[in-house]
Scaffold this active site. Structure first.
Site, short mmCIF file in Angstrom:
data_model
loop_
_atom_site.label_atom_id
_atom_site.label_comp_id
_atom_site.label_asym_id
_atom_site.label_seq_id
_atom_site.Cartn_x
_atom_site.Cartn_y
_atom_site.Cartn_z
N ASP A 46 4.94 -89.46 59.45
CA ASP A 46 4.69 -89.40 58.12
C ASP A 46 5.69 -89.98 57.26
OD1 ASP A 46 5.60 -85.69 57.98
OD2 ASP A 46 6.73 -87.75 57.90
N PHE A 47 5.94 -89.62 56.08
CA PHE A 47 6.90 -90.08 55.22
C PHE A 47 8.15 -89.35 55.04
CE2 PHE A 47 4.50 -94.01 54.10
CZ PHE A 47 3.07 -93.47 54.07
N ARG A 48 8.04 -88.20 54.80
CA ARG A 48 8.99 -87.35 54.41
C ARG A 48 9.67 -86.29 55.28
NH1 ARG A 48 5.46 -88.81 50.44
NH2 ARG A 48 6.59 -89.92 48.73
N GLN A 118 -4.52 -90.04 51.50
CA GLN A 118 -3.82 -90.72 51.25
C GLN A 118 -3.38 -91.90 52.11
OE1 GLN A 118 -0.82 -88.18 48.76
NE2 GLN A 118 -1.79 -87.09 50.15
N ASN A 119 -3.93 -91.87 53.10
CA ASN A 119 -3.60 -92.64 54.35
C ASN A 119 -4.04 -93.92 54.29
OD1 ASN A 119 -2.31 -90.19 55.08
ND2 ASN A 119 -3.86 -89.78 56.77
N ASP A 121 -4.22 -95.84 57.22
CA ASP A 121 -4.40 -96.17 58.73
C ASP A 121 -5.72 -96.46 59.16
OD1 ASP A 121 -3.25 -92.88 59.45
OD2 ASP A 121 -5.22 -93.50 59.05
N HIS A 138 -4.90 -94.47 48.22
CA HIS A 138 -3.78 -95.19 48.14
C HIS A 138 -4.01 -96.81 48.99
CE1 HIS A 138 -0.75 -91.56 47.44
NE2 HIS A 138 -1.50 -92.12 46.66
N CYS A 146 -3.70 -112.52 47.44
CA CYS A 146 -2.44 -112.96 46.45
C CYS A 146 -2.06 -112.11 45.24
CB CYS A 146 -2.57 -114.24 45.99
SG CYS A 146 -1.27 -114.97 44.99
N CYS A 149 -2.50 -114.55 41.86
CA CYS A 149 -3.73 -114.99 41.67
C CYS A 149 -5.00 -114.15 41.92
CB CYS A 149 -4.18 -116.63 41.93
SG CYS A 149 -4.52 -116.72 43.59
N CYS A 175 -0.69 -122.20 43.90
CA CYS A 175 -0.30 -120.68 43.49
C CYS A 175 0.86 -120.35 44.46
CB CYS A 175 -1.29 -119.87 43.52
SG CYS A 175 -0.83 -118.02 43.57
N GLY A 211 -2.01 -81.84 55.80
CA GLY A 211 -1.06 -82.97 56.13
C GLY A 211 -0.48 -83.85 55.09
N THR A 212 -0.11 -82.91 54.04
CA THR A 212 0.21 -83.75 52.78
C THR A 212 1.39 -83.04 52.12
OG1 THR A 212 -0.17 -84.73 50.63
CG2 THR A 212 -1.67 -83.15 51.29
N SER A 213 2.32 -83.53 51.70
CA SER A 213 3.34 -82.65 50.77
C SER A 213 2.88 -82.60 49.49
CB SER A 213 4.78 -83.59 50.98
OG SER A 213 4.59 -84.94 50.27
N GLU A 238 3.98 -76.83 56.14
CA GLU A 238 4.88 -76.29 55.27
C GLU A 238 3.90 -76.03 54.05
OE1 GLU A 238 8.00 -79.08 53.71
OE2 GLU A 238 6.34 -80.41 53.49
N1 APR Z 1 0.57 -80.66 61.16
C1 APR Z 1 0.58 -80.42 59.74
N2 APR Z 1 1.21 -80.70 58.78
C2 APR Z 1 1.98 -81.84 59.13
C3 APR Z 1 2.12 -82.47 60.43
C4 APR Z 1 1.26 -81.92 61.49
N3 APR Z 1 1.11 -82.33 62.72
N4 APR Z 1 3.24 -83.45 60.44
C5 APR Z 1 3.63 -83.60 59.04
N5 APR Z 1 2.92 -82.53 58.36
C6 APR Z 1 3.22 -82.15 56.79
C7 APR Z 1 4.69 -82.36 56.40
O1 APR Z 1 5.30 -81.05 56.44
C8 APR Z 1 4.43 -82.82 55.00
O2 APR Z 1 4.29 -81.60 54.09
O3 APR Z 1 2.42 -83.37 56.20
C9 APR Z 1 3.29 -83.42 55.10
C10 APR Z 1 3.51 -84.96 55.12
O4 APR Z 1 3.96 -85.36 53.80
P1 APR Z 1 4.50 -86.78 53.39
O5 APR Z 1 5.22 -87.35 54.52
O6 APR Z 1 5.03 -86.98 52.11
O7 APR Z 1 3.22 -87.80 53.22
P2 APR Z 1 2.03 -87.66 52.27
O8 APR Z 1 1.84 -86.51 51.48
O9 APR Z 1 0.70 -88.29 52.80
O10 APR Z 1 2.81 -88.95 51.26
C11 APR Z 1 1.93 -89.23 50.10
O11 APR Z 1 3.41 -90.70 49.62
O12 APR Z 1 4.89 -92.59 50.12
C12 APR Z 1 3.84 -92.26 49.54
O13 APR Z 1 1.68 -93.61 49.47
C13 APR Z 1 2.54 -92.74 50.21
O14 APR Z 1 0.42 -91.86 50.70
C14 APR Z 1 1.95 -91.71 50.62
C15 APR Z 1 2.28 -90.37 49.69
#
Ligand code: APR
Length: 280
Positions: A46-48, A118-119, A121, A138, A146, A149, A175, A211-213, A238
């Site tokens: 993931d990212f963060r 937001q993924n 993949d 996203h 491009c 253009c 271009c 699965g997102t922050s 979290e």
């Molecule tokens: N199960 C449950 N939660 C999980 C797991 C898991 N296996 N692994 C990670 N997480 C949680 C993390 O604790 C966090 O809260 O998923 C979240 C991932 O957060 P980010 O890494 O910020 O990913 P995301 O929320 O998708 O980021 C949003 O940020 O960088 C940009 O465009 C990019 O789409 C992305 C956007």
């Protein structure tokens, strides 16, 4: 037992309560919102997340700051960090997780109103979720063009360039601009489909956020559009986005693969889910 919270909301505040809500037929239009956390068990960081997140591991790319790798103005000046990452993230090398299959199972049971992801993949599609039920907020690697253009760049040539870690340029000789996949970079507009489907969360009778922050706008505001009185279920490592503040929010902390297995089991769907996932 917490006497202050009316019994029916206590009921919906657990996995069994959510399963009962679904089995009682109260959830016919489920809106799912996902982020990178649902793909970590597929092997895509993931990212963060501290230590394992992409942004903690980009030091080798000498970026001024981690998110520069997805920043359109930085990309114009230096596309190499992104294409180094694209080589690692490019779809086709990863298998959907059981969480992706759970979303596909909701669709199979005609309960999925819309998936906002937001993924980039494309694992939701690979798990069988139909395109008309997915908002890739996203963008994705599905197509590329491009950045100057906007001329589309052929998929086959793109696959080749990603494989050899080369940077593709516009095939119009006059271009020669940089080519970028249709991933939404910081500084770019989200796709039309995001805004066209903005009312979907308000139509939901159940929201599942996984699965997102919930840190990147405007996606992070989607849960606020879920109507009062519609349960919002967070399945995440979290607490995020203030989910839990409403009396009928349900917060299931932990790994999303475990969370969806528990929810599927409570709904009597676990065997069907495992079989579905085994076929991906
Ligand atoms: N199960 C449950 N939660 C999980 C797991 C898991 N296996 N692994 C990670 N997480 C949680 C993390 O604790 C966090 O809260 O998923 C979240 C991932 O957060 P980010 O890494 O910020 O990913 P995301 O929320 O998708 O980021 C949003 O940020 O960088 C940009 O465009 C990019 O789409 C992305 C956007």
């Amino acid at each position: 037992v917490d006497e202050t919270v009316p019994p029916e909301t206590l009921e919906t505040r657990t996995i069994d309560g959510v399963a009962r809500y679904i089995k009682d037929g109260k959830a016919k239009r489920i809106v799912v919102m996902t982020g990178a956390g649902i793909s970590t068990s597929a092997g895509i960081p993931d990212f963060r997340s501290p230590d394992t997140g992409l942004y903690a591991n980009l030091a080798r790319l000498n970026l001024p700051y981690a998110e520069a790798v997805f920043d359109i103005s930085y990309f114009r000046g230096n596309p190499y960090p992104f294409y180094t990452l694209a080589h690692e993230l490019y779809p086709g090398k990863y298998r959907p997780t059981i969480t992706h299959s759970f979303i596909s199972l909701l669709e199979k049971k005609e309960l999925l109103h819309m998936l906002f992801t937001q993924n980039i993949d494309c694992l939701e599609r690979e798990a069988g979720v139909p395109g008309h039920k997915i908002v890739e907020a996203h963008g994705s690697f599905a197509a590329q063009r491009c950045i100057e253009c906007k001329r589309p760049y052929p998929d086959e040539d793109m696959k080749e360039m990603i494989k050899t870690k080369d940077v593709p340029h516009c095939q119009d000789e006059s271009c020669l601009g940089l080519v970028k996949p249709d991933i939404v970079f910081f500084g770019e507009q989200l796709p039309e489909s995001f805004f066209k489907n903005r009312t979907k969360p308000a139509e939901a009778d159940l929201a599942i956020i996984m699965g997102t922050s919930l840190t990147v706008q405007p996606f992070a505001s989607l849960p606020q559009f879920v109507g009062e009185g519609t349960p919002r279920v967070l399945i995440n490592l979290e607490r995020v986005g203030g989910i839990g503040s409403r009396s009928d929010d349900v917060v299931i902390l932990g790994n999303c693969d475990d969370g969806v297995r528990k929810l599927a089991e409570a709904c009597g769907w676990l065997e069907e889910l495992e079989e579905m996932w085994a076929k991906t």
